[in-house]
Design a protein around this motif. Structure first.
Motif, short mmCIF file in Angstrom:
data_model
loop_
_atom_site.label_atom_id
_atom_site.label_comp_id
_atom_site.label_asym_id
_atom_site.label_seq_id
_atom_site.Cartn_x
_atom_site.Cartn_y
_atom_site.Cartn_z
N VAL A 45 0.82 -1.21 0.00
CA VAL A 45 0.00 0.00 0.00
C VAL A 45 0.86 1.27 0.00
N VAL A 46 2.06 1.22 0.58
CA VAL A 46 2.92 2.41 0.60
C VAL A 46 3.50 2.73 -0.77
N ASP A 47 3.39 1.79 -1.73
CA ASP A 47 3.88 2.02 -3.08
C ASP A 47 2.85 2.71 -3.97
N LEU A 48 1.64 2.91 -3.47
CA LEU A 48 0.58 3.58 -4.22
C LEU A 48 0.65 5.08 -4.02
N GLU A 49 0.13 5.83 -4.99
CA GLU A 49 -0.05 7.26 -4.79
C GLU A 49 -1.11 7.45 -3.71
N PRO A 50 -1.05 8.53 -2.96
CA PRO A 50 -2.07 8.78 -1.94
C PRO A 50 -3.47 8.82 -2.58
N LEU A 51 -4.43 8.28 -1.86
CA LEU A 51 -5.80 8.21 -2.36
C LEU A 51 -6.35 9.60 -2.69
N HIS A 52 -5.94 10.61 -1.94
CA HIS A 52 -6.49 11.95 -2.17
C HIS A 52 -6.07 12.54 -3.52
N TYR A 53 -5.16 11.90 -4.23
CA TYR A 53 -4.84 12.33 -5.60
C TYR A 53 -5.99 12.00 -6.56
#
Length: 102
Positions: A45-53
């Motif tokens: 999950v830390v490899d994903l862009e932040p959800l708020h993007y």
């Protein structure tokens, strides 16, 4: 997100991943969504862009949070995040599938 006691077991068909989110749990919905996307994509999950993007995470939380008169009984929101199409429904289902690249 309760995977063991939920009425819908996490399922993955290769084309999609569905998990049941417990709306009365302390885990934020945005965290459950990010975890579902990471599971579907096979990444941490830390490899994903932040959800708020992709979506206003606070608005997503407020849309499905318990209300004074009980839980919301209908509605859904669908958005794209990290190349995935994510659908969250009022009954707590989080469905992740590959977004069409048209």
């Amino acid at each position: 997100m309760t995977e063991t006691s939920s009425p819908i077991s996490p399922s993955s068909s290769g084309d999609s991943y569905t998990v049941q989110y417990d709306r009365l749990d302390d885990e934020p919905l945005s965290v459950a969504v990010a975890d579902a996307v990471a599971t579907f994509a096979g990444v941490d999950v830390v490899d994903l862009e932040p959800l708020h993007y992709s979506i206003n995470a606070d608005a997503l939380e407020r849309l499905f949070e318990p209300r004074a008169d009980g839980l919301r009984s209908g509605g859904s929101v669908t958005f794209e995040h990290e190349g995935c199409l994510v659908t969250v429904t009022a009954d707590g289902k989080i469905r992740v599938e590959a977004a069409d690249d048209e």
